[in-house]
Write a protein that holds these residues in place. Structure first.
Motif, PDB file in Angstrom:
ATOM      1  N   GLU A   1     -14.017  -7.691 -15.382  1.00  0.00           N
ATOM      2  CA  GLU A   1     -14.736  -6.102 -15.499  1.00  0.00           C
ATOM      3  C   GLU A   1     -12.544  -5.609 -14.986  1.00  0.00           C
ATOM      4  OE1 GLU A   1     -16.434  -4.290 -11.757  1.00  0.00           O
ATOM      5  OE2 GLU A   1     -18.451  -5.240 -13.060  1.00  0.00           O
ATOM      6  N   ALA A   2     -12.076  -6.063 -14.059  1.00  0.00           N
ATOM      7  CA  ALA A   2     -10.560  -5.542 -14.531  1.00  0.00           C
ATOM      8  C   ALA A   2     -10.325  -6.074 -16.109  1.00  0.00           C
ATOM      9  CB  ALA A   2      -9.889  -6.310 -13.264  1.00  0.00           C
ATOM     10  N   LEU A   3     -10.372  -6.796 -15.976  1.00  0.00           N
ATOM     11  CA  LEU A   3      -9.393  -7.518 -17.484  1.00  0.00           C
ATOM     12  C   LEU A   3      -9.949  -6.828 -19.197  1.00  0.00           C
ATOM     13  CD1 LEU A   3      -9.180 -11.055 -16.568  1.00  0.00           C
ATOM     14  CD2 LEU A   3      -6.895 -10.272 -16.607  1.00  0.00           C
ATOM     15  N   ASP A   4     -11.195  -6.354 -18.988  1.00  0.00           N
ATOM     16  CA  ASP A   4     -12.014  -6.410 -19.609  1.00  0.00           C
ATOM     17  C   ASP A   4     -11.646  -4.711 -19.698  1.00  0.00           C
ATOM     18  OD1 ASP A   4     -13.852  -8.185 -20.280  1.00  0.00           O
ATOM     19  OD2 ASP A   4     -15.925  -7.095 -19.574  1.00  0.00           O
ATOM     20  N   ALA A   5     -11.118  -3.736 -18.820  1.00  0.00           N
ATOM     21  CA  ALA A   5     -10.555  -2.851 -18.903  1.00  0.00           C
ATOM     22  C   ALA A   5      -9.123  -2.768 -19.440  1.00  0.00           C
ATOM     23  CB  ALA A   5     -10.416  -1.972 -17.283  1.00  0.00           C
ATOM     24  N   VAL A   6      -8.852  -3.573 -19.222  1.00  0.00           N
ATOM     25  CA  VAL A   6      -6.919  -3.850 -19.626  1.00  0.00           C
ATOM     26  C   VAL A   6      -7.088  -3.841 -20.830  1.00  0.00           C
ATOM     27  CG1 VAL A   6      -5.465  -5.735 -19.311  1.00  0.00           C
ATOM     28  CG2 VAL A   6      -6.078  -4.929 -17.594  1.00  0.00           C
ATOM     29  N   ARG A   7      -7.874  -4.602 -21.167  1.00  0.00           N
ATOM     30  CA  ARG A   7      -8.088  -5.284 -22.860  1.00  0.00           C
ATOM     31  C   ARG A   7      -8.564  -4.335 -24.053  1.00  0.00           C
ATOM     32  NH1 ARG A   7     -11.034  -9.842 -20.608  1.00  0.00           N
ATOM     33  NH2 ARG A   7      -9.452 -12.148 -20.882  1.00  0.00           N
ATOM     34  N   ALA A   8      -9.260  -2.975 -22.814  1.00  0.00           N
ATOM     35  CA  ALA A   8      -9.745  -2.057 -23.500  1.00  0.00           C
ATOM     36  C   ALA A   8      -8.373  -0.786 -23.750  1.00  0.00           C
ATOM     37  CB  ALA A   8     -10.607  -1.512 -23.157  1.00  0.00           C
ATOM     38  N   ALA A   9      -7.807  -0.915 -22.910  1.00  0.00           N
ATOM     39  CA  ALA A   9      -6.440  -0.068 -22.741  1.00  0.00           C
ATOM     40  C   ALA A   9      -5.475  -0.375 -23.457  1.00  0.00           C
ATOM     41  CB  ALA A   9      -6.068   0.155 -21.834  1.00  0.00           C
ATOM     42  N   HIS A  10      -5.247  -1.548 -23.644  1.00  0.00           N
ATOM     43  CA  HIS A  10      -3.827  -2.658 -24.242  1.00  0.00           C
ATOM     44  C   HIS A  10      -4.539  -3.420 -25.802  1.00  0.00           C
ATOM     45  CE1 HIS A  10      -1.581  -1.099 -20.770  1.00  0.00           C
ATOM     46  NE2 HIS A  10      -1.898  -0.806 -20.657  1.00  0.00           N
ATOM     47  N   PRO A  11      -5.406  -2.494 -26.396  1.00  0.00           N
ATOM     48  CA  PRO A  11      -5.739  -4.093 -27.217  1.00  0.00           C
ATOM     49  C   PRO A  11      -4.276  -3.986 -28.207  1.00  0.00           C
ATOM     50  CG  PRO A  11      -5.974  -1.243 -28.287  1.00  0.00           C
ATOM     51  CD  PRO A  11      -5.194  -1.457 -26.654  1.00  0.00           C
ATOM     52  N   GLY A  12      -4.975  -5.350 -28.450  1.00  0.00           N
ATOM     53  CA  GLY A  12      -3.882  -5.925 -29.415  1.00  0.00           C
ATOM     54  C   GLY A  12      -2.599  -7.290 -28.827  1.00  0.00           C
ATOM     55  N   GLU A  13      -2.025  -7.208 -28.689  1.00  0.00           N
ATOM     56  CA  GLU A  13      -0.781  -8.659 -28.240  1.00  0.00           C
ATOM     57  C   GLU A  13      -0.885  -9.130 -26.883  1.00  0.00           C
ATOM     58  OE1 GLU A  13       1.615 -11.766 -27.757  1.00  0.00           O
ATOM     59  OE2 GLU A  13       1.030 -10.822 -30.031  1.00  0.00           O
ATOM     60  N   LEU A  14      -1.174  -7.800 -26.147  1.00  0.00           N
ATOM     61  CA  LEU A  14      -1.905  -8.293 -24.581  1.00  0.00           C
ATOM     62  C   LEU A  14      -3.103  -8.600 -24.451  1.00  0.00           C
ATOM     63  CD1 LEU A  14      -1.330  -8.366 -21.740  1.00  0.00           C
ATOM     64  CD2 LEU A  14      -2.221  -5.953 -21.011  1.00  0.00           C
ATOM     65  N   SER A  15      -4.171  -8.741 -25.006  1.00  0.00           N
ATOM     66  CA  SER A  15      -5.200  -9.136 -25.271  1.00  0.00           C
ATOM     67  C   SER A  15      -5.569 -10.824 -25.942  1.00  0.00           C
ATOM     68  CB  SER A  15      -6.361  -8.951 -26.047  1.00  0.00           C
ATOM     69  OG  SER A  15      -6.916  -7.142 -25.310  1.00  0.00           O
ATOM     70  N   ARG A  16      -4.219 -10.912 -26.391  1.00  0.00           N
ATOM     71  CA  ARG A  16      -4.241 -12.703 -26.506  1.00  0.00           C
ATOM     72  C   ARG A  16      -3.485 -13.096 -26.001  1.00  0.00           C
ATOM     73  NH1 ARG A  16      -3.434  -9.578 -31.324  1.00  0.00           N
ATOM     74  NH2 ARG A  16      -1.699  -9.217 -31.522  1.00  0.00           N
ATOM     75  N   VAL A  17      -2.243 -12.374 -25.280  1.00  0.00           N
ATOM     76  CA  VAL A  17      -1.560 -12.987 -23.787  1.00  0.00           C
ATOM     77  C   VAL A  17      -2.086 -13.369 -23.111  1.00  0.00           C
ATOM     78  CG1 VAL A  17       0.124 -12.901 -22.211  1.00  0.00           C
ATOM     79  CG2 VAL A  17       0.689 -12.403 -24.950  1.00  0.00           C
ATOM     80  N   LEU A  18      -3.518 -12.992 -22.906  1.00  0.00           N
ATOM     81  CA  LEU A  18      -4.233 -12.703 -21.591  1.00  0.00           C
ATOM     82  C   LEU A  18      -5.119 -14.063 -21.674  1.00  0.00           C
ATOM     83  CD1 LEU A  18      -5.609  -9.656 -20.562  1.00  0.00           C
ATOM     84  CD2 LEU A  18      -3.989 -11.044 -19.096  1.00  0.00           C
ATOM     85  N   GLN A  19      -5.487 -14.483 -23.017  1.00  0.00           N
ATOM     86  CA  GLN A  19      -6.219 -15.603 -23.300  1.00  0.00           C
ATOM     87  C   GLN A  19      -5.354 -17.634 -22.526  1.00  0.00           C
ATOM     88  OE1 GLN A  19      -7.051 -16.107 -27.344  1.00  0.00           O
ATOM     89  NE2 GLN A  19      -8.168 -14.431 -27.321  1.00  0.00           N
ATOM     90  N   ARG A  20      -4.095 -16.907 -23.059  1.00  0.00           N
ATOM     91  CA  ARG A  20      -3.985 -18.317 -21.924  1.00  0.00           C
ATOM     92  C   ARG A  20      -3.004 -17.778 -20.723  1.00  0.00           C
ATOM     93  NH1 ARG A  20      -0.755 -17.004 -27.132  1.00  0.00           N
ATOM     94  NH2 ARG A  20       0.931 -15.557 -25.318  1.00  0.00           N
ATOM     95  N   CYS A  21      -3.405 -16.400 -19.726  1.00  0.00           N
ATOM     96  CA  CYS A  21      -2.476 -16.367 -18.857  1.00  0.00           C
ATOM     97  C   CYS A  21      -3.413 -17.989 -18.000  1.00  0.00           C
ATOM     98  CB  CYS A  21      -2.830 -15.331 -18.371  1.00  0.00           C
ATOM     99  SG  CYS A  21      -1.406 -14.395 -19.483  1.00  0.00           S
ATOM    100  N   SER A  22      -3.290 -17.355 -16.706  1.00  0.00           N
ATOM    101  CA  SER A  22      -3.523 -18.357 -15.316  1.00  0.00           C
ATOM    102  C   SER A  22      -2.902 -16.771 -14.084  1.00  0.00           C
ATOM    103  CB  SER A  22      -2.709 -18.895 -15.015  1.00  0.00           C
ATOM    104  OG  SER A  22      -1.614 -19.006 -14.598  1.00  0.00           O
TER     105      SER A  22
END
Length: 84
Positions: free
Chosen positions: A30-51
């Motif tokens: 839920e927290a990551l969904d909110a982050v993706r909604a607030a920061h569409p674009g590059e951050l959403s792509r970066v999150l795919q590779r994060c731990s």
């Protein structure tokens, strides 16, 4: 619903444009969904590779919807780091 802080490191920090921000969520998903909604674009792509660390504990391969967040907790977003 828990409130806490999401901390961004390295490329995630650059993509978010901030070092940290608050969360209001029950699970990490839920927290990551909110982050993706607030920061569409590059951050959403970066999150795919994060731990992620939740309250200093590695999330590892656990499904994000099974990781409960705590009141006053911290989520650390850690992109892959170059070594050398």
């Amino acid at each position: 619903m828990a409130t806490g802080t999401i901390r961004y490191w390295a490329a995630a920090k650059a993509a978010a444009g901030a070092a940290e921000e608050p969360y209001q969520a029950v699970t990490l998903a839920e927290a990551l969904d909110a982050v993706r909604a607030a920061h569409p674009g590059e951050l959403s792509r970066v999150l795919q590779r994060c731990s992620f660390l939740v309250d200093e504990q590695p999330v590892g391969t656990r499904p994000h919807d099974s990781v409960q967040l705590t009141e006053g907790g911290t989520v650390e977003v850690l992109p892959p780091f170059a070594g050398g």
